[in-house]
Design a protein around this motif. Structure first.
Motif: not given
Length: 284
Positions: A140-146, A216-226
């Motif tokens: 899944x791409x970060x763009x589509x993660x949400x 928004x301070x996460x080193x690995x944002x939720x989009x990147x996690x997914x």
């Protein structure tokens, strides 16, 4: 809408929490035994329509772990800059995120006690946001993660600190003591990116602020996690990702401030709610 799992008179239900009480939806969805099954079947969006016109069914009930039959729970470790600095090992931000599994048996529900085992008394708290996958996918791409998130909930990722140090390459045994953590109180449908992008998470122990940060301070944002997780495994509806905790856990104080019986821990995010738990010793 706030969707929860709760028990009353020896039976377990799933449904909606209102200001007046709970509305059980089991009879409206006889093919599904739990919120997990509803989400796994792609029927989560149908719950809101089933509530209309229904009266409160329970005013005296106990919250259960919000998805007690969840099959896969993945946790992201050391995901805030200050947490990385807590380790005092001079390491820079890692290139890849740390991941470990947790199992549903390690979690209790809202307003229930976290259990401190007799084998070790280094029970610690970690306030986190958890996302529930509603649409499966691979790579899944970060763009589509949400687009793949169905709901949000809160997690106190309770940890027996000494036991995470038992092995060189894993923390699983310190992270999965029965009822050492909590998840809930409910699921809140994910409908807007601001629910995560603008979220502030706080953890209080006995009314004192211990953790306070913004997602928004996460080193690995939720989009990147997914994106990252879905690279090596196909995410499935009902999977839970526990996204990371800020600095301020009890182990990082000098001396450490571990949880003891009688403590009250509250994890809060505006728009999701407050997950509250007491602490008790395991009874023989």
């Amino acid at each position: 809408m706030k969707y929860a799992t709760f028990s009353a008179d020896g039976d377990t239900f799933f449904g909606v929490i209102t200001d007046s009480g709970a509305i059980a939806l089991n009879e409206a969805f006889p093919d599904y035994a739990s919120l997990y099954e509803v989400i796994a079947a792609g029927a989560f969006d149908q719950l809101s329509g089933a509530v209309e016109g229904k009266p409160v069914t329970h005013t005296d009930f106990k919250y259960e772990m919000v998805m007690p039959d969840a099959r896969r729970i993945l946790c992201v470790g050391v995901n805030f800059p200050d947490r990385n600095a807590e380790y005092k090992d001079g390491s820079e931000q890692p290139k890849y995120m740390s991941l470990f599994p947790r199992f549903a048996s390690g979690f209790t529900g809202h307003d229930r006690p976290l259990i401190r085992p007799p084998e070790n008394h280094t029970l610690d708290y970690e306030g986190e946001v958890a996302v529930v996958i509603g649409k499966g996918g691979r790579r899944i791409s970060q763009q589509d993660a949400y687009d793949h998130i169905a709901a949000l909930t809160l997690c106190n990722e309770g940890t027996i600190r000494d036991w995470v140090r038992h092995a060189k390459f894993n923390v699983t045994q310190g992270k999965n003591w029965d009822n050492s953590g909590a998840m809930g109180p409910w699921l809140v449908p994910f409908t807007d990116p601001s629910q995560l992008d603008d979220a502030r998470i706080q953890t209080h122990v006995n009314g004192k602020l211990r953790q306070d940060d913004t997602l928004n301070r996460m080193m690995f944002p939720i989009r990147r996690e997914i994106e990252y997780i879905s690279t090596f495994m196909t995410l499935q509806p009902g999977d839970i990702i526990v996204t990371g905790t800020p600095t301020g856990a009890g182990a990082r104080f000098d001396p450490p401030k571990y949880l003891v019986p009688g403590d009250v821990v509250e994890v809060s995010v505006e728009g999701i709610g407050t997950l509250r738990n007491t602490v008790e010793d395991e009874q023989p």
